[in-house]
Design an enzyme around this catalytic site. Structure first.
Site, PDB file in Angstrom:
ATOM      1  N   ALA A   1       3.586   0.179   4.356  1.00  0.00           N
ATOM      2  CA  ALA A   1       4.418   1.064   3.934  1.00  0.00           C
ATOM      3  C   ALA A   1       5.710   1.573   4.490  1.00  0.00           C
ATOM      4  O   ALA A   1       5.604   1.919   5.601  1.00  0.00           O
ATOM      5  CB  ALA A   1       3.729   2.097   3.365  1.00  0.00           C
TER       6      ALA A   1
ATOM      7  N   CYS B   1       8.776   1.767  17.013  1.00  0.00           N
ATOM      8  CA  CYS B   1      10.179   2.458  16.818  1.00  0.00           C
ATOM      9  C   CYS B   1      10.013   3.570  17.786  1.00  0.00           C
ATOM     10  O   CYS B   1      10.503   4.578  17.425  1.00  0.00           O
ATOM     11  CB  CYS B   1      10.676   2.687  15.350  1.00  0.00           C
ATOM     12  SG  CYS B   1       9.569   3.910  14.530  1.00  0.00           S
TER      13      CYS B   1
HETATM   14  C1  SAM Z   1       5.990   2.417  11.136  1.00  0.00           C
HETATM   15  S1  SAM Z   1       5.143   2.791   9.604  1.00  0.00           S
HETATM   16  C2  SAM Z   1       5.454   1.075   8.788  1.00  0.00           C
HETATM   17  C3  SAM Z   1       6.834   0.636   8.230  1.00  0.00           C
HETATM   18  C4  SAM Z   1       6.668  -0.803   7.618  1.00  0.00           C
HETATM   19  N1  SAM Z   1       6.080  -1.867   8.246  1.00  0.00           N
HETATM   20  C5  SAM Z   1       8.254  -1.106   6.986  1.00  0.00           C
HETATM   21  O1  SAM Z   1       8.844  -1.883   7.581  1.00  0.00           O
HETATM   22  O2  SAM Z   1       8.502  -0.516   5.802  1.00  0.00           O
HETATM   23  C6  SAM Z   1       3.744   2.807   9.868  1.00  0.00           C
HETATM   24  C7  SAM Z   1       2.821   2.731   8.469  1.00  0.00           C
HETATM   25  O3  SAM Z   1       1.370   2.740   9.078  1.00  0.00           O
HETATM   26  C8  SAM Z   1       0.535   3.345   8.143  1.00  0.00           C
HETATM   27  N2  SAM Z   1      -0.766   3.487   9.004  1.00  0.00           N
HETATM   28  C9  SAM Z   1      -0.949   4.500   9.741  1.00  0.00           C
HETATM   29  N3  SAM Z   1      -2.254   4.206  10.438  1.00  0.00           N
HETATM   30  C10 SAM Z   1      -2.931   3.083   9.530  1.00  0.00           C
HETATM   31  C11 SAM Z   1      -4.071   2.561   9.544  1.00  0.00           C
HETATM   32  N4  SAM Z   1      -5.003   2.805  10.407  1.00  0.00           N
HETATM   33  N5  SAM Z   1      -4.311   1.406   8.469  1.00  0.00           N
HETATM   34  C12 SAM Z   1      -2.824   1.146   7.815  1.00  0.00           C
HETATM   35  N6  SAM Z   1      -2.082   1.562   7.847  1.00  0.00           N
HETATM   36  C13 SAM Z   1      -1.667   2.710   8.319  1.00  0.00           C
HETATM   37  C14 SAM Z   1       1.425   4.606   7.908  1.00  0.00           C
HETATM   38  O4  SAM Z   1       0.954   5.474   6.733  1.00  0.00           O
HETATM   39  C15 SAM Z   1       2.661   4.069   7.897  1.00  0.00           C
HETATM   40  O5  SAM Z   1       3.169   3.844   6.327  1.00  0.00           O
END
Ligand code: SAM
Length: 444
Positions: free
Chosen positions: A256, A377
């Site tokens: 997300a 990032c």
């Molecule tokens: C850096 S953001 C990702 C951005 C996305 N890839 C984009 O380009 O739009 C990291 C995401 O990982 C989710 N996240 C964190 N821990 C996670 C987990 N254990 N399993 C799945 N998602 C996770 C967070 O809620 C967040 O939405």
């Protein structure tokens, strides 16, 4: 400069102060803003502007307040002062207007009249002593770069020669960069459309277009139709460098709001699963995909516990995995100036642990010969270089694959001439935020 007292300024300052107080108690600025104006959505642009101005002057405001106030004010009064001091520093309204409106806002805080007197005195003292105060604070690095001292120390120890440039770049307003949907329109054709409409832009990467003047997304030509999305050009490298071919099974593990999922779909990946632990954020992936009429399986689940979710009913494995891991976000501070003030030093170790758990849990899902692209990032080595070195020690079947360019991208400022000259087909975009990338191949 506005010379007339805006009737709404007192209100704007008041709601910005409500949000500020909640931000200083640990909420993200966006969340704090949304909560504060829940019943007054019409105030959003003005309150948001006041809030972001305040966060860009946070260190200065706190130092000034300590010098000018003999006693610590109540948190709501301190919040109002932080917001008003930032307005005085930015000078977009007449100083007396800001003071009058801040005093008016303070009268609604529900304190005794002394609170208004206090606000009035602090702001007027600031105006009287402005030159001296600002000169005194000039050598304070925290004020100069608007960063907490521990954050500066980390940058300085990792980038002894370049940390000031990084910190300077991160104080600037972020450039608005679009990703052109390769399925719908060629980048040069899109730029020609913009030029016809009188919108100045520069191509800064394979799919990246920088709009010289920011505008709301709904006013970006082709946005609502899915021709373009907003995404930093450094983030756009993820889908490119993952090198997923049509027919491959691809997992986007922390997906997300779906920027990279969309990009993978735009590049022709059809067997695409997007996992996200936060259900509300996962909805954003679906909405974003729908806007551009793209498809992926969106799964709400914990990527670190693949046993608790499945892509199909049976066993599953992937040819490509993208792990865009949660991190300190120290590479995208110009987009999220609240981040350094929300993080605590201990968060670095905690996030590093989460990242290594995700790497270890996802690695077994990769086919032999398959590739995992790790991206954060962040500019902190624990989350990047050191994280991947430790992973390599734990997983002898992980071979590091060379990427077309340096794996560490330092943020580039629009003030750098190379950033604003048109992209000439090199492996890196000319303008981007800060990232660390590592591509790993499973050998056995
Ligand atoms: C850096 S953001 C990702 C951005 C996305 N890839 C984009 O380009 O739009 C990291 C995401 O990982 C989710 N996240 C964190 N821990 C996670 C987990 N254990 N399993 C799945 N998602 C996770 C967070 O809620 C967040 O939405």
């Amino acid at each position: 400069m506005s010379t007339v007292a805006s009737p709404a300024l007192a209100e704007v300052l008041r709601y910005a102060a409500v949000a500020w107080q909640s931000f200083r108690a640990g909420r993200s600025l966006d969340r704090a803003l949304t909560n504060a104006i829940a019943n007054h959505p019409e105030l959003r642009p003005a309150v948001q502007d006041a809030l972001y101005t305040a966060v860009r002057h946070l260190a200065a405001a706190e130092r000034i307040l300590t010098r000018l106030a003999a006693r610590s004010p109540a948190p709501d009064v301190a919040a109002l002062l932080a917001v008003a001091l930032a307005q005085l520093q930015r000078q977009s309204h007449e100083a007396h207007t800001v003071v009058d409106q801040a005093v008016r806002a303070s009268q609604q805080l529900g304190h005794a009249a002394s609170a208004s007197g206090f606000v009035n005195a602090v702001l007027r003292n600031f105006l009287r002593q402005r030159q001296t105060l600002l000169a005194e604070l000039q050598d304070d690095l925290s004020v100069r770069y608007n960063l907490p001292a521990w954050w500066i120390e980390r940058l300085r120890s990792e980038y002894p020669g370049g940390w000031m440039q990084i910190a300077d770049t991160q104080q600037q307003m972020p450039p608005l960069v679009l990703r052109v949907n390769a399925m719908r329109i060629a980048v040069d054709d899109y730029i020609a459309q913009l030029t016809k409409l009188g919108i100045e832009s520069t191509r800064t990467g394979m799919y990246a277009v920088w709009l010289h003047r920011p505008r709301p997304v709904a006013e970006i030509p082709g946005f609502l139709e899915g021709d373009v999305s907003v995404q930093d050009a450094g983030a756009q490298l993820a889908a490119e460098w993952l090198d997923a071919k049509p027919g491959m099974r691809v997992l986007d593990a922390c997906a997300a709001p779906g920027g990279k999922t969309m990009h993978l779909a735009e590049l022709g990946v059809t067997d695409l699963s997007a996992v996200e632990v936060d259900a509300a954020r996962a909805e954003r992936i679906t909405e974003n995909l729908q806007r551009a009429n793209l498809h992926a399986r969106v799964i709400v689940g914990d990527a670190a516990r693949p046993d608790t979710w499945s892509v199909t009913n049976g066993a599953y494995s992937f040819d490509r995995i993208l792990l865009d891991a949660p991190c300190t976000a120290s590479g995208i501070v110009r987009r999220h100036p609240d981040i350094p003030w929300l993080r605590r030093p201990a968060d670095v170790a905690q996030l590093t642990k989460v990242q290594s758990e995700l790497l270890d849990a996802l690695w077994p899902l990769l086919e032999v010969g398959g590739r995992l692209l790790y991206v954060v990032c962040s500019l902190f080595p624990e989350e990047g270089r050191e994280q991947i070195a430790r992973f390599g020690e734990r997983q002898p079947d992980a071979r590091r694959v060379d990427l077309p360019a340096s794996q560490l991208l330092l943020p580039v400022s629009v003030a750098e001439p190379a950033a604003v000259s048109a992209w000439q087909g090199s492996s890196l975009p000319t303008l981007h935020d800060g990232f660390f990338y590592a591509l790993l191949e499973k050998t056995g």
